[in-house]
Write a protein that holds these residues in place. Structure first.
Motif, PDB file in Angstrom:
ATOM      1  N   VAL A  83       0.825  -1.201   0.000  1.00 46.79           N
ATOM      2  CA  VAL A  83       0.000   0.000   0.000  1.00 46.79           C
ATOM      3  C   VAL A  83       0.863   1.256   0.000  1.00 46.79           C
ATOM      4  O   VAL A  83       0.478   2.293  -0.531  1.00 46.79           O
ATOM      5  N   THR A  84       2.059   1.154   0.600  1.00 48.03           N
ATOM      6  CA  THR A  84       2.871   2.368   0.701  1.00 48.03           C
ATOM      7  C   THR A  84       3.896   2.504  -0.429  1.00 48.03           C
ATOM      8  O   THR A  84       4.804   3.306  -0.321  1.00 48.03           O
ATOM      9  N   LEU A  88       2.264   4.034  -6.608  1.00 43.66           N
ATOM     10  CA  LEU A  88       1.109   3.174  -6.860  1.00 43.66           C
ATOM     11  C   LEU A  88      -0.080   3.988  -7.395  1.00 43.66           C
ATOM     12  O   LEU A  88      -0.314   5.105  -6.949  1.00 43.66           O
ATOM     13  N   ILE A  90      -3.845   5.175  -7.630  1.00 43.49           N
ATOM     14  CA  ILE A  90      -4.787   5.326  -6.523  1.00 43.49           C
ATOM     15  C   ILE A  90      -5.734   4.137  -6.391  1.00 43.49           C
ATOM     16  O   ILE A  90      -5.980   3.629  -5.312  1.00 43.49           O
ATOM     17  N   MET A  93      -4.056   1.333  -4.823  1.00 43.01           N
ATOM     18  CA  MET A  93      -3.815   1.654  -3.421  1.00 43.01           C
ATOM     19  C   MET A  93      -5.104   1.442  -2.619  1.00 43.01           C
ATOM     20  O   MET A  93      -5.086   0.860  -1.533  1.00 43.01           O
ATOM     21  N   GLN A  94      -6.226   1.887  -3.168  1.00 42.04           N
ATOM     22  CA  GLN A  94      -7.484   1.708  -2.435  1.00 42.04           C
ATOM     23  C   GLN A  94      -7.815   0.241  -2.249  1.00 42.04           C
ATOM     24  O   GLN A  94      -8.275  -0.167  -1.189  1.00 42.04           O
ATOM     25  N   ALA A  97      -5.588  -1.102   0.368  1.00 45.45           N
ATOM     26  CA  ALA A  97      -5.906  -0.493   1.666  1.00 45.45           C
ATOM     27  C   ALA A  97      -7.159  -1.129   2.254  1.00 45.45           C
ATOM     28  O   ALA A  97      -7.207  -1.443   3.447  1.00 45.45           O
ATOM     29  N   MET A 125       2.324   9.123   2.583  1.00 47.15           N
ATOM     30  CA  MET A 125       1.286   8.835   1.600  1.00 47.15           C
ATOM     31  C   MET A 125       0.138   9.859   1.713  1.00 47.15           C
ATOM     32  O   MET A 125      -0.351  10.382   0.702  1.00 47.15           O
ATOM     33  N   LEU A 170      -8.093   6.267   3.290  1.00 53.21           N
ATOM     34  CA  LEU A 170      -6.781   6.530   3.888  1.00 53.21           C
ATOM     35  C   LEU A 170      -6.891   6.745   5.393  1.00 53.21           C
ATOM     36  O   LEU A 170      -6.088   6.247   6.176  1.00 53.21           O
TER      37      LEU A 170
END
Length: 1840
Positions: A83-84, A88, A90, A93-94, A97, A125, A170
């Motif tokens: 995730v970090t 990446l 978005i 990443m979502q 996450a 982030m 986030l």
């Protein structure tokens, strides 16, 4: 032995095939671990990594966290690393996450010892995404983010709100990781964010938001020194001293609430309790007094009720009981606001408070008493809530809750509050609710009262029925309530009917309806309550029968004939279907819970009703059939015996004659019996087997009826028979396993009232299809489905003629067979469609077992249906495309062939929703541990089974799916709109189901848009566009986050503008293109170009793989494979880049096509603007295009181009080097030992000092500029960096040949005078008259030009600037302001010579501009100067400040220009905050003599400027006294000048003319002018400053009291209006405890004043002030006594108005429980009332009438007023002292005026407020008192 799983879903074990799931889960998990580890090691984030993380979330949904602790930790660490990853995308990443949040959700599973996560990567982030530096320039697109309303990074902090989904994900992620931050994290965070805490700056908001989000509060007690103790005193000090509710105060409260909850018992809150409660009360924004001015920020920045409640509940308990005392005080003071007659926008908050508090307390009790111990810190015993604490809490909140039951906003909140309160103290809560319910059930006139009380009783039902030791008599209320609720089943009142159904269903779910009265004879060991219950249960049978009669009545009144004509719609209306649902579920609940005897009677009754009448099948028939189905479902054997033979006989009898088969309209009786039969077969399949012969015959007779209604019913019968035989489902939902049919001697049902189900002994009776049933099902399919398929197949090849109706009938039969037997038909076979995406990891699907063994020896009808339907579809489309009804059926069949395995997704979703609702309304939150009723638990297990059937097949995309999806696409582009829209919905669902199928389908959709195709119709074109657009929830083909797809779709959309089928005359097509463009813009997010996986990720992946292959045989991946992975990775990045550049070029090609309509040009430019990025410079060709577009004819295009060019300039920006400095060395002062904010010796070098300004080159280059305003105010950061000296920075003044190609393009255009002239012409045009404002995007454009090319373009621009400044038109002035702001900000890195030259040019321009300023332009110039000064060192801008301070108030251009200049100056200084004390002093010195200005607009502006001058003087903790001007010194000087006004006693009239000149300028006149300006200042600062200078303002109070008018009249002059407003604002201010005595001192002194206006005004002031600072006053006993004395003294004032106001104030203070009505007060008033009245003297006719009332009369009136205040202070109830006071009062009815008037008013008010509940209130009076009262209230005097 394998380690135990962390936490699995228990319901899996209860499935009929539960034992097979262990192995399945182990297999699935192993697969996930191996493949996920492999994908990461091969650097393949997409598709492999994403695919297997998705599978992991599916795994968690199916089995819970069924993996070992070490796996759990490894998964978390791997995902944290993923995730970090900085670059990446978005959406990826979502995805990661969400899964990570899910893994971290149950924090009790992993302790801090098992897992530690770093905090910095998360912070970086958030900083990168939420405070993105490039997003506002359009270089970074986030999904659904704010489209380019460009703004500077600072105001940008406030725009963060728009990115809801990304932001909330986030933040939740940080919340989930927070418990695992290392122990030193707190100290590191404080070092990182403390330097941002500059209260005048937006960074303060950012710092506090970060603290609220990140600071860990769950550290164990031994680490508290490293945790909250580092910051608690500092932050709470800050919170206590801030008075005006800035935006960040709410975040601090949220942080404290969390801290308190996590550390109950470790923090002593007592010293802060009064302050906390005062602020919470203020935050509710309740209205006080009549005409109160509301400060808008109090509404927008108010505390979040949820967090306030968290804080209160966490502080409760403990030894001191202080919080409970204050909580009772809080509810006492606001109780009357809950009365239903009050309404306002504050009501929602009050209701939320009521709803949240009890649930908070229940949550805390659960944590302290029932929850399993985990690693989280337990509450110490000393601070646990005792039983007494709980009782006190319930007692203080119950009154408001009972009032809120009837609130205007509905009774939902009250019902939820009561549900939680009843769990804690049923004996205090339920009786008063019942007291309200019984009368409500009797009344017919107030339905609202009935629905409200019933919904509240439903909330407490479980506590009521289970009784328990606290409230044993609870269950005895149940039968009376049920019997009385029956009349609620009323056909005329829908909402009443629904709530009654819910009420009856709730109670019957909880209680076995068994007649136990016979037990009374057999047993003698029963308690009193049990005996009572036993005899009451005899009524159950009666209740069930009466309920049925009511339902029959309801049904008879809602038959179709009665409610509407045949011609209208034939479907049920929405309301009717809801009633149908309510009726059937309630009836089925009742029958499920019945004993056998009661059931038999009920069955007999419902059978007779159904058989003896004939119902129409649309409305009434459905309801009756539902009731019969409910009966049959409960006990199939007995019921089927009655129903099946009867229905079969009737149907056989009526269809004996073959003519019937061909009738268009069928006999009602036949239809009704068919309907009944089709419903009663929805039962346990095994019980139907005996009747299979009969049912088969009926089907043969009726399936081919000509009448549509008839054959549809017959199809339903077939469908239900198949489902009953083939599905897996529970067969009973009784509240006790095994039912109630045991003899009473063994089983005593009353013990089971309200009992929860036992998860471990649920004993679910499953229906699992036996081989006999499967045979029956296949017999039905062979008999009825096979022939239809054969007929359709012959028809499709043209061998058989069939009418349309026949085709539809065939299709209906096929469809019903399919959805009836979908469960036993194996899924479609077929090859997997390969090569859609290349991957090095297997992307295989996992098959789940759902209890069905497919019999592969039989024909798979699913395949046959698919084959035949596709043939048929081709045939119909070729020969009879207008047969839309058949097409609808075909669409249904295709989507079910694809998806249906026994349950539909949407049905599952709605059942899941309703399951959760029921769970919420009946759960026991106090004990937790799944204490649900049995029926609910069975439902949950069934949902788990359905979830498995929905995910069993996975999403593999096979050739058979491919064919069907292509058919759907074909239908989605057919000629008929309805067909298209139905097909599109099915198409989107299918696209969302199968992996990667979109890539296969996109080219086919785009075929329809190709401009070179001649054969596409407009309908097809439209259909294709809809297919690209997608529906609101599903995929949008036009915008998949992938270069391959976008590179196909975007150019296709643009060039479709040249297609023959496209016509801009059709609004629907234009709208479609608009929607498409809008959706792409809304959903687009920057797609990555670089997908690299960091090293740590790979290490964890290796560990994960090791954990799967334990022991020595671990091999890992071969190095060749890993090399291949890295190679692939590089190729992929290169290909992405190629695709990116191709796409840009293709779009540019499209735009340049001849005759492309303008609309498509705009769309294309929009797409291009989305392709700007912060990691790649745009291709040169595109840069040239955008620069040329700056001068495009269309304003839309110009706007896009301005943003784009500003973005391109940012891409071309060269980086500027920074160097660290040490502020302590520069200032020559050591670092302070403790934190000291404000002006210190070590930050003084930042101040503006006109003695040492950098006016020479040497001074300039040796000066250390700090641009950002907040640095150094609170503390210095660990490493402070500033820009390096000029020689280390990029070269300035470059020649053309030193520029890059991209820069040359821009250079050439902007050096071309013609281009610039045209651009300036366009920029100074008006866009929307009067609406245009300073445009930050244009500012960014110019800032970028001057930043990247320094002064290269000045020579070309200079003449334009001079010309623009001279022209006073609004749009030209705005244009020049934008350019100048860009110039000043762009010159940040210029050399001294260049800057000096620049200011020589700018100063005259600005002087001209400021003298030409107009109403339209002063805002723009204000913005211009403020923007120029933002984030710039003031010493750099000394030319500007000196220019602005030259003579702000010259008076040359008249008052208006003066006001504007001040406005502009204020904009510049406000941006500089605390760094310009010298300028502020100079300005103040300049303004002070001018404070007596006559013009109102100048006065207002001066008031505003003063606010900013003194804003820096804050009284925050650890803050040094400021070097900027201080309020205290200023006020002292002002008071000197106001002396002449202070000393006068008569009223101050405003007799100053509004013109200068005439009129004597004596001291008083000057004083009044000064006072007007001071009022403006106080009003302006009320909302803006952080702390109020109370002590100084107090000295002005007596003056305001004198001036403020008493009546509400707007015609008063400005002075009086302002004084009144100012008092209103001051009275709402928050006081520090030490300020209370000072205020009271002033009030007492004013109370002795000669002016009655002043005495009157202090009362209104007092009322507001006390309420807004309630607990601070209550905490100070002396203050309470003082106020009491003050009010009682003013009751005896000689002026009537003052006396009446005093009475109102007294009644208000009594009503909010600030004062109490005690003995001494009552006696005091009674004494006063007994004062003798003076004798009436006979007057001589000529004598003057005596106007002054005598002292005795006043005292007597005071006594009467006092009594009246007491009576009016409790408008909604009758306390014990009230009857006597009313009697005392009535004795004065015939006294002289004004006493008589007061008594009349009081009585009429009493009557008005107590009229509603008079029946209740009557009880408080004796008979004699009632006689007197009735006499008073109805006697003629009342009307006199």
């Amino acid at each position: 032995m394998a380690p135990p799983p962390q936490k699995e879903i228990v319901y899996n074990k209860l499935l009929p095939y539960g034992e097979r799931l262990e192995a399945e889960a182990a297999r699935f998990l192993a697969q996930i671990k191996v493949n996920l580890a492999r994908a990461v090691q091969l650097q393949e984030l997409w598709p492999g990594g994403l695919f297997w993380t998705r599978k992991l979330s599916t795994y968690i949904r199916l089995y819970g966290r069924k993996f070992s602790r070490e796996d759990h930790v490894l998964f978390i660490k791997l995902l944290y690393e993923l995730v970090t990853i900085p670059k990446l995308e978005i959406s990826m990443m979502q995805g990661f996450a969400r899964l990570l949040i899910n893994l971290l959700k149950k924090k009790e599973l992993l302790s801090r010892g098992d897992l530690e996560l770093p905090w910095r990567p998360l912070y970086e982030m958030l900083e990168r995404i939420l405070y993105s530096k490039t997003e506002h320039l359009g270089l970074n697109w986030f999904p659904n983010s704010y489209r380019p309303g460009l703004s500077s990074p600072k105001t940008f902090v406030l725009n963060v709100l728009h990115r809801c989904s990304v932001e909330s994900v986030l933040k939740t992620l940080v919340k989930s990781c927070r418990p695992y931050f290392p122990e030193d994290a707190t100290a590191e965070m404080l070092d990182e964010w403390r330097p941002l805490m500059c209260p005048f700056d937006v960074t303060m908001q950012k710092a506090i938001t970060y603290f609220e989000l990140f600071l860990p509060t769950t550290l164990p007690p031994e680490l508290h020194q490293k945790g909250f103790k580092l910051w608690f005193d500092e932050f709470i000090g800050l919170w206590v001293s801030v008075q005006n509710l800035p935006q960040w105060e709410g975040h601090l409260v949220n942080l404290f609430a969390r801290l308190a909850t996590d550390n109950i018992g470790y923090i002593d809150w007592d010293p802060y309790v009064p302050k906390i409660f005062t602020r919470i009360l203020r935050s509710l924004n309740l209205p006080v007094g009549s005409n109160q001015v509301v400060v808008p920020r109090f509404l927008t920045n108010a505390y979040d009720v949820g967090h306030a409640v968290m804080w209160i509940t966490a502080m409760m308990g403990g030894p001191s009981k202080l919080v409970q005392k204050h909580l009772s005080g809080l509810f006492n003071s606001i109780a009357s606001f809950y009365h239903p007659s009050n309404n306002g926008r504050w009501l929602n908050k009050l209701m939320k408070l009521l709803q949240r508090l009890p649930s908070g307390v229940v949550r805390r009790l659960h944590r302290e008493r029932y929850k399993k111990m985990t690693w989280l810190t337990p509450v110490p015993d000393s601070h646990k809530l005792t039983d007494q604490d709980v009782t006190d809490f319930v007692e203080c909140i119950i009154q408001p809750v009972l009032l809120a039951m009837f609130s205007k906003t509905g009774s939902l909140e009250a019902a939820q509050a009561l549900q939680n309160l009843a769990l804690m103290r049923p004996e205090l809560v339920i009786p008063p609710v019942l007291e309200k319910t019984y009368p409500a059930l009797e009344t017919l006139t107030e339905p609202h009262q009935l629905t409200a009380t019933l919904s509240c009783v439903i909330g407490v039902a479980r506590s009521l029925v289970s009784g328990g030791k606290w409230f044993p008599e609870g269950p005895t209320h149940m039968l009376p309530l049920l019997m009385r609720a029956l009349p609620g089943v009323d056909p005329n009142d829908f909402s009443k009917c629904m709530i009654t159904f819910q009420f009856i269903a709730t109670f019957s779910t909880l209680v076995p309806l068994v007649d136990c009265s016979s037990v009374l004879q057999e047993r003698d060991d029963l308690s009193e309550v049990e005996r009572e219950l036993c005899s009451a249960t005899a009524e159950f049978e009666d209740f069930v029968l009466q309920f049925m009669d009511r339902c029959f009545g309801l049904i008879e009144s809602s038959t179709l004939e009665q409610t509407r004509e045949e011609t209208e719609t034939e479907k049920m209306t929405h309301l009717e279907s809801l009633v149908e649902l309510g009726l059937s579920s309630t009836f089925s609940t009742i029958l499920t819970q019945c004993s056998k005897d009661i059931f038999k009677v009920a069955l007999e009754k419902v059978f007779n009703f159904a058989v003896s009448n004939i119902f129409e099948t649309r409305v009434a028939g459905r309801m009756v059939a539902d009731m019969c189905r409910a009966a049959v479902k409960c006990r199939p054997e007995e019921s089927l015996k009655l129903f099946v033979p009867h229905c079969c006989n009737v149907i056989t009898h009526l269809t004996v004659n073959d003519d019937v088969l061909h009738d268009e309209e069928l006999d009602k009786e036949l239809l009704w019996n068919l309907q009944l039969l089709s419903e009663i077969t929805r039962v346990d399949g095994k019980k139907l087997l005996p009747y299979r012969e009969q049912l088969g015959k009926i089907l043969q007779r009726t399936l081919h009826l000509t009448c549509k209604q008839g054959y549809i019913l017959s199809c339903n019968l077939l469908h239900h028979l198949l489902r009953s035989a083939t599905l897996i489902y529970p067969t009973e939902y009784c509240s006790v396993p095994g039912g109630f049919d045991k003899p009473l001697s063994e089983y005593f049902p009353i013990k089971d009232w309200g009992k929860p189900g036992d998860l471990w002994n649920l004993d679910i009776q499953w229906h699992v299809p036996s081989s006999e049933e499967i045979n029956f099902a296949f017999y039905l399919l062979d008999t009825f489905l096979q022939p239809e398929l054969t007929r359709l197949e012959h028809y499709a090849i043209g061998e058989l003629e069939m009418s349309r109706d026949d085709v539809q009938q065939c299709l209906a039969i096929v469809h019903n067979c399919l959805i009836g037997s979908g469960n036993v038909l194996p899924p479609l076979k077929g090859e997997r469609v390969a090569h859609l995406v290349p991957s090095l990891v297997s992307l295989e699907e996992t098959k789940l077992y759902t209890g069905v063994e497919y019999d592969l020896s039989r024909e798979n009808y699913r395949e046959t249906i698919a084959r035949v339907t596709r043939k048929l579809l081709r045939y119909i489309l070729d020969n009879s495309e207008d047969d839309t009804k058949s097409l609808f059926l075909i669409i249904k069949i295709i989507s079910d062939v694809l998806q249906f395995q026994g349950s539909h997704k949407h049905e599952f979703d709605s059942r899941w929703k309703s399951f959760n609702l029921v769970k919420k309304s009946m759960e026991n939150r106090l004990q937790g541990k799944k204490q649900h009723i049995r029926a609910l638990l069975i439902d949950r297990v069934m949902l788990q089974h359905e979830l498995r059937t929905l995910t069993m097949e996975g999403c593999e995309y096979k050739t058979s799916h491919q064919e069907m999806i292509r058919d759907l696409l074909c239908l989605s582009t057919s000629s008929y709109g309805q067909v298209r829209s139905k097909a599109q919905q099915a198409f989107f669902t299918a696209l969302g189901t199968y992996n990667f199928c979109c890539r296969d389908i996109i080219p086919l959709v785009l075929e329809f848009l190709r401009p070179d195709r001649q054969d596409v119709t407009q309908k097809q074109f439209k259909g294709a566009l809809y297919c690209l657009l997608g529906n609101h929830s599903g995929v949008c083909l036009a915008n998949l986050h992938d270069w391959d797809c976008i590179a196909q779709t975007w150019p296709a959309i643009v060039s479709s503008g040249l297609s023959k089928a496209m016509s801009l005359e059709k609004p629907s097509i234009v709208r479609l293109f608009d929607d498409l463009a809008e959706k792409i813009h809304r959903q687009y997010e920057t797609i990555g170009l670089d997908f690299a996986v960091p090293e740590q990720c790979i290490e964890i992946a290796v560990m994960l793989q090791k954990s799967e292959q334990p022991g020595s045989n671990f091999t890992g991946l071969h190095s060749e494979e890993i090399q291949l992975g890295i190679q692939r990775q590089k190729e992929k990045n290169a290909e992405a880049l190629r695709n990116y550049e191709n796409l840009v070029n293709m779009l540019l090609d499209c735009v340049e096509q001849r005759n492309l309509p303008w609309k498509f040009e705009h769309i294309s430019i929009g797409f291009l603007s989305l392709l700007l990025r912060d990691d790649r410079i745009l291709p040169v060709r595109a840069i040239k295009f955008f620069v040329q577009c700056l001068n495009h004819d269309a304003i839309v295009v110009r706007k896009v181009a301005i943003s784009a060019v500003a973005g391109i300039l940012k891409q071309l920006k060269r980086t500027h080097k920074k160097v660290p400095i040490c502020p302590y060395e520069i200032s020559g002062n050591p670092k302070p030992s403790s934190i000291q904010a404000g002006d210190r010796l070590d930050n003084q070098w930042l101040h503006y000092d006109s003695q040492s300004l950098p006016k020479t080159k040497e001074a300039w280059e040796s000066c250390c500029f700090v641009e950002k305003t907040h640095w150094g105010y609170y503390t210095w950061p660990q490493t402070m960096t500033v820009y390096a000296p000029v020689e280390h920075q990029p070269k300035l003044g470059r020649r053309r040949d030193e520029l890059t190609e991209a820069e040359q393009i821009i250079y050439d255009h902007f050096s071309d005078p013609k281009f610039v002239e045209q651009l300036i012409k366009f920029l100074s045009l008006e866009d929307r008259k009067g609406k245009d404002k300073f445009n930050p995007r244009r500012f960014c454009l110019f800032k970028g030009l001057f930043r990247n090319f320094d002064d290269a373009f000045l020579p070309v621009l200079q003449p334009h600037l001079e010309q623009l400044v001279a022209d006073s038109h609004e749009s030209t002035q705005r244009c020049v302001a934008e350019i100048i702001a860009g110039l000043i900000r762009g010159s940040k890195h210029w050399t001294f010579e260049k800057v000096e030259k620049l200011w020589k040019l700018l100063c005259p321009l600005l002087r001209t501009a400021l003298s030409n300023i107009t109403v339209e332009t002063y805002n723009d110039w204000g913005t211009c100067i403020a923007t120029s000064c933002e984030s710039r060192d003031p010493r750099k801008l000394h030319w500007l400040f000196e220019l602005l301070l030259e003579s702000p108030l010259s008076g040359e251009g008249g008052s208006f220009v003066d006001a504007c200049r001040l406005y502009v100056l204020q904009g510049g200084l406000a941006q500089q905050e605390w760094r310009v004390p010298e300028l502020l002093h100079r300005l103040l010195k300049y303004l002070e003599p001018k404070l007596t200005q006559v013009y109102k607009n100048v006065r207002e502006r001066i008031g505003s400027v003063l606010t900013y001058i003194f804003m820096i003087d804050v009284s925050l903790p650890n803050t040094a006294a400021t070097k900027s001007p201080r309020v205290h010194e200023f006020t002292t000087r002002i008071l000197e000048n106001l002396k002449p006004l202070m000393e006068v006693d008569e009223e101050i009239q405003n007799h100053v003319m509004e013109e200068n000149g005439v009129g004597e300028q004596d001291e008083r006149t000057q004083g009044i002018k000064l006072l007007k300006t001071i009022l403006k200042w106080l009003m302006a600062s009320a909302g803006r400053s952080f702390s109020t200078a109370v002590t100084e303002q107090l000295q002005l109070l007596p003056l305001f009291f004198k001036i403020a008018p008493v009546e509400n009249d707007n015609s008063y002059d400005e002075l009086k209006r302002d004084a009144k407003m100012c008092l209103s604002l001051m009275s709402q201010g928050l006081l520090y405890p030490q300020q209370v005595p000072l205020v009271l001192q002033v009030l007492k002194q004013t109370a002795r004043s000669n002016s009655w206006h002043a005495r009157y005004t202090i009362l209104t002031y007092l009322q507001t002030m006390v309420f807004y600072n309630l607990f601070i006053f209550l905490n100070n006993e002396e203050a309470v006594t003082d106020i009491r004395w003050l009010v009682i003294k003013l009751l005896e004032d000689e002026q009537l108005e003052v006396r009446e106001m005093a009475a109102t104030t007294l009644s208000g203070l009594l009503q909010c429980n600030f004062l109490t009505m005690d003995g001494p007060m009552q006696t005091h008033f009674e004494q006063l009332c007994k004062m003798r009245l003076p004798k009436k003297r006979k007057r001589d006719l000529g004598s003057v009438v005596d106007t002054i009332p005598s002292g005795d009369l006043v005292k007597r009136h005071a006594g009467v007023l006092g009594l009246s205040a007491c009576i009016l202070s409790s408008p909604y109830d009758v306390p014990t002292w009230m009857p006597q006071l009313l009697m005392d009062l009535s004795a004065h009815l015939n006294d002289p005026q004004p006493i008589e008037m007061t008594v009349k008013k009081t009585l009429s008010n009493f009557r008005r407020t107590h009229h509603d509940n008079w029946q209740e209130h009557k009880q408080q009076f004796t008979d004699d008192q009632l006689l007197v009262l009735t006499d008073l209230l109805v006697s003629p005097c009342y009307y006199a």
